[in-house]
Write a protein that holds these residues in place. Sequence first.
Motif, mmCIF file in Angstrom:
data_model
loop_
_atom_site.group_PDB
_atom_site.id
_atom_site.type_symbol
_atom_site.label_atom_id
_atom_site.label_comp_id
_atom_site.label_asym_id
_atom_site.label_seq_id
_atom_site.Cartn_x
_atom_site.Cartn_y
_atom_site.Cartn_z
ATOM 1 N N LEU A 24 0.818 -1.214 0.000
ATOM 2 C CA LEU A 24 0.000 0.000 0.000
ATOM 3 C C LEU A 24 0.851 1.263 0.000
ATOM 4 O O LEU A 24 0.423 2.305 -0.492
ATOM 5 N N LEU A 25 2.061 1.151 0.576
ATOM 6 C CA LEU A 25 2.882 2.339 0.806
ATOM 7 C C LEU A 25 3.110 3.183 -0.453
ATOM 8 O O LEU A 25 2.897 4.403 -0.431
ATOM 9 N N PRO A 26 3.538 2.579 -1.586
ATOM 10 C CA PRO A 26 3.801 3.415 -2.772
ATOM 11 C C PRO A 26 2.573 4.200 -3.232
ATOM 12 O O PRO A 26 2.667 5.398 -3.518
ATOM 13 N N THR A 27 1.420 3.528 -3.282
ATOM 14 C CA THR A 27 0.208 4.220 -3.730
ATOM 15 C C THR A 27 -0.193 5.294 -2.728
ATOM 16 O O THR A 27 -0.640 6.379 -3.115
ATOM 17 N N LEU B 156 1.736 8.392 -3.442
ATOM 18 C CA LEU B 156 1.205 9.171 -4.566
ATOM 19 C C LEU B 156 -0.057 9.920 -4.139
ATOM 20 O O LEU B 156 -0.228 11.104 -4.442
ATOM 21 N N SER C 267 0.849 12.801 -1.801
ATOM 22 C CA SER C 267 1.584 13.831 -2.541
ATOM 23 C C SER C 267 0.662 14.653 -3.417
ATOM 24 O O SER C 267 0.891 15.850 -3.614
ATOM 25 N N GLY D 279 9.138 14.979 2.994
ATOM 26 C CA GLY D 279 8.455 13.803 2.473
ATOM 27 C C GLY D 279 6.954 13.857 2.701
ATOM 28 O O GLY D 279 6.463 14.586 3.563
ATOM 29 N N TRP D 280 6.206 13.047 1.916
ATOM 30 C CA TRP D 280 4.747 13.061 2.010
ATOM 31 C C TRP D 280 4.264 12.613 3.375
ATOM 32 O O TRP D 280 3.182 12.985 3.812
ATOM 33 N N TRP D 281 5.096 11.791 4.067
ATOM 34 C CA TRP D 281 4.653 11.277 5.364
ATOM 35 C C TRP D 281 4.544 12.382 6.411
ATOM 36 O O TRP D 281 3.836 12.212 7.395
ATOM 37 N N ILE E 31 6.015 17.334 -9.530
ATOM 38 C CA ILE E 31 5.243 16.333 -8.792
ATOM 39 C C ILE E 31 3.837 16.844 -8.504
ATOM 40 O O ILE E 31 2.880 16.079 -8.499
ATOM 41 N N LEU F 188 2.158 15.886 -11.717
ATOM 42 C CA LEU F 188 2.160 14.455 -12.056
ATOM 43 C C LEU F 188 1.365 13.613 -11.061
ATOM 44 O O LEU F 188 0.656 12.693 -11.465
ATOM 45 N N ALA G 237 -1.617 11.465 -12.334
ATOM 46 C CA ALA G 237 -1.567 10.008 -12.285
ATOM 47 C C ALA G 237 -2.753 9.474 -11.507
ATOM 48 O O ALA G 237 -3.368 8.472 -11.884
ATOM 49 N N MET H 24 -5.840 6.995 -12.702
ATOM 50 C CA MET H 24 -6.069 5.696 -12.057
ATOM 51 C C MET H 24 -7.511 5.514 -11.606
ATOM 52 O O MET H 24 -7.933 4.385 -11.314
ATOM 53 N N VAL I 111 -5.558 -5.895 -2.016
ATOM 54 C CA VAL I 111 -4.434 -4.950 -1.911
ATOM 55 C C VAL I 111 -3.310 -5.346 -2.858
ATOM 56 O O VAL I 111 -2.740 -4.512 -3.558
ATOM 57 N N ILE J 299 -3.852 -0.552 -12.577
ATOM 58 C CA ILE J 299 -3.406 0.783 -12.962
ATOM 59 C C ILE J 299 -2.387 0.688 -14.094
ATOM 60 O O ILE J 299 -1.830 -0.369 -14.369
ATOM 61 N N ALA K 272 1.305 5.153 -14.464
ATOM 62 C CA ALA K 272 1.001 5.571 -13.097
ATOM 63 C C ALA K 272 1.923 4.851 -12.120
ATOM 64 O O ALA K 272 2.454 5.461 -11.190
ATOM 65 N N ILE L 233 5.236 6.585 -12.172
ATOM 66 C CA ILE L 233 5.253 7.835 -11.404
ATOM 67 C C ILE L 233 5.291 7.522 -9.915
ATOM 68 O O ILE L 233 6.053 8.126 -9.152
ATOM 69 N N ILE L 234 4.491 6.527 -9.499
ATOM 70 C CA ILE L 234 4.477 6.125 -8.094
ATOM 71 C C ILE L 234 5.883 5.743 -7.632
ATOM 72 O O ILE L 234 6.356 6.164 -6.584
ATOM 73 N N LEU M 207 8.544 8.466 -7.271
ATOM 74 C CA LEU M 207 8.418 9.104 -5.958
ATOM 75 C C LEU M 207 9.087 8.255 -4.883
ATOM 76 O O LEU M 207 9.804 8.772 -4.029
ATOM 77 N N VAL M 208 8.842 6.932 -4.940
ATOM 78 C CA VAL M 208 9.411 6.041 -3.929
ATOM 79 C C VAL M 208 10.934 6.105 -3.946
ATOM 80 O O VAL M 208 11.588 6.128 -2.910
ATOM 81 N N ASP N 274 14.634 12.846 2.515
ATOM 82 C CA ASP N 274 13.512 13.656 2.972
ATOM 83 C C ASP N 274 12.366 13.647 1.971
ATOM 84 O O ASP N 274 11.345 14.291 2.183
ATOM 85 N N ARG N 275 12.537 12.986 0.837
ATOM 86 C CA ARG N 275 11.474 12.978 -0.171
ATOM 87 C C ARG N 275 11.093 11.573 -0.617
ATOM 88 O O ARG N 275 9.922 11.281 -0.813
#
Lengths: 337, 433
Positions: free
Chosen positions: A83-86, A89, A92, A104-106, A302, A305, A309, A313, B107, B114, B118, B121-122, B125-126, B132-133
């Motif tokens: 779940l973490l990657p989605t 997004l 973000s 970071g998004w967190w 970002i 995007l 994105a 989806m 899950v 998707i 997408a 892009i996901i 980001l990872v 920090d990002r």
Amino acid sequence: MSTPHIPPSSADSGRGDGSDADTPGALSPVRPEPPRHPRADGSGRPAGPAGRGKERSVASRLASATAGGAAQVVLILFGLLWLLPTAGLFVSSFRDARDISAGGWWTALTDASQWSVQNYSNLLGKSAFTDSIWTTVAITLPSTVLVVVVGAMAAYAFAWLDFPGRDWWFLLVVALLVVPIQVALIPVARLFNVLGIFETIPGVVLFHAAFGLPFAIFLLRNFFAEIPRELLEAARLDGAGEVRLFTRVVLPLGGPAIAALAIFQFMWVWNDLLVALIFASSSNPPMTVALQQEMRQFGANIDVLAPGAFISMLVPLAIFFAFQRQFVAGVMAGSVK
Amino acid sequence: MADGRPAVIRARPWAVACFLLPALLLLGALVVYPIGYSLWRSLFDAPGTGFVGLDNYREMFANPAIRRALQNNLIWILVAPALATALGLIFAVLTERIRWSTAFKLVIFMPMAISMLAAGIIFRLVYEADPDRGVANAILVSVNDTFSEGAPWPDARPRPDSGLEPGPEESLVATEPAAVGEPALLPLVGVAPPRVADAGQAVEPEPAPDAVVGVVWLDFAPGGGGDPGVVDENERGLPGMVVEAVRDGTVIATATAGADGTFSLPAEADGAELRLAASNFAASFNGVDWLGPTLVTPAIIGSYVWMWAGFAMVLIAAGLAGVPREMLEAARVDGANEWQVFRRITVPLLAPVLAVVLVTLMINVLKIFDLVLIIAPGSTQPDANVLALQLYFSSFGTSPNQGLGSAIAVFLLLLVVPVMIFNIRRLRQERKG
């Protein structure tokens, strides 16, 4: 390649999961009586030698209970990891460019002030992006309809009509199942140039339709062939011709397979990037290409995007959750593409 | 039909033609004809006028960029399907033991819905390099920081002409030798004031008769004032700073600065060189360069596995439903542990399903394109190159060579021919049997 397992004329009753009234999805356990508990001592299972389960020692029960606990922990960890990657997004997409470059998004999880729908309203205010949504729709819907209609007609002919060389033609279709689309990019680009439909929506639609057809014909023919022949013979005695048999008997009974095919094809075309990159007009591209064009300045983009994105989806995810069974059936049967 | 079943309808020829023609036209013009044209085109040069025989195929194996693509494709084919299948197998077996298996499968399977764009892009980001990002590096750094203490003063640096100079590695060396009775003043700057909030007021130590003493402090008074190189009021010590006395290249004594920045070395250090150890300043761990030249392909394979493990899981779970329960129970009753049941019974019974999943994923991976195009940044795209991407650039890039592009396309087609033959043979067997 796996043969599709969609039971004929039983859209909702098959697949043995009817007992799970709460979650009748294709992803729910298929076995009528799933092992709901690590206490797998065989009690309540009619099959198997009677009384044998009682011989299991306390130690082995304890061991399997522990294993069940360990399985829970492992699966929870993997579930979170998936779940973490989605989630990244998603979060973000609600943060403005300044917050995104600041951390970071967190950090937004504990700071409500970072959340806003500004990115979405900016993006949906740009006609370039909203146009790309409509281009995606204008490509996806006709491709899906075309594949279903043309595929069903051919599948009907292969299943029930009599013509010379029928088996050989069908073998040819099966052979085409695994042809990579890469083989056709250069020749079809040249052909479309001659026909004047290069970089137009009809060109993209035709390309997708052609490469969707082998799978469509294969899936539907196998399904149509299992329609009980008495039904067709009865209709025949009533004086129905080839066309009436197709529209009144075969198509209605083919519902489940047609649904699976339509959903698979819809998702395939909606999510496509490669074909659109080459055959769609670069000034009026579908969403995937429009977003890909923004990738060059990834770090600075970002805030465009991520919501883009996510919007792209939404439709596939909605279809996935609404039609799990058909989607899974389609993916399982059509993954060779 | 091969199974001898007569068709129900002795159809009129024109009716058959009407049903078949649209499909055959589309397939003929856009699938069959292109195969022939690609074969033909691959024997010609870039403009398409000069016949070059098999030169395009030779070029394919000689050109370093395409060789890199071939190598990467090989890595992809060997690693990605195996990983996705293994994970799918683990998930399918473990979900049999839990109540919330449907939620878990949703899950894991969700990424299949998707687009690869997408997903790309996901994962961009990872994989962002800045911890920090990018969440991958954020996790790595926080795990690393849990197990190892970082350098206490990574940003500290000397004032120019303050008596400290860069030494070996990242250490700092005092220009004056240590001397008993003469306190060593070692001023540093560059540390953000909040980081010394807990440190004590820096103190210039009293000379001691039997020890080398000194102070390491942040030579910066918040709010201005203060003289460079002098311990002023409101200036803080740098506690924890490791001071070494070095003679002839070997460390003879070590001391650690206290809360007020003072330290004390034994008298033997008299005349030795004073050095602030490199460990004080070593840059902290900042994660891994996921999208750098070495890791970019494994990183993209990771995103692929994220997408496709759910596919493997669902197919294997369907196969698992056909494994007879009694067989597993009998083995358990006979004293087999779970691992033995899995290894000796479940996996062999699932072998045909596992083979189907592996082959399907291999065909899929052969044509991998979107994920590489999206995730690999321009700088490392050559390192992440794969055949389908090379084909795209060769055919439609800035200086296209469609002869070469066609050769790559034909090569991709050749690789799936065995699967094509297998499909046809299986179909014919089914019809006969």
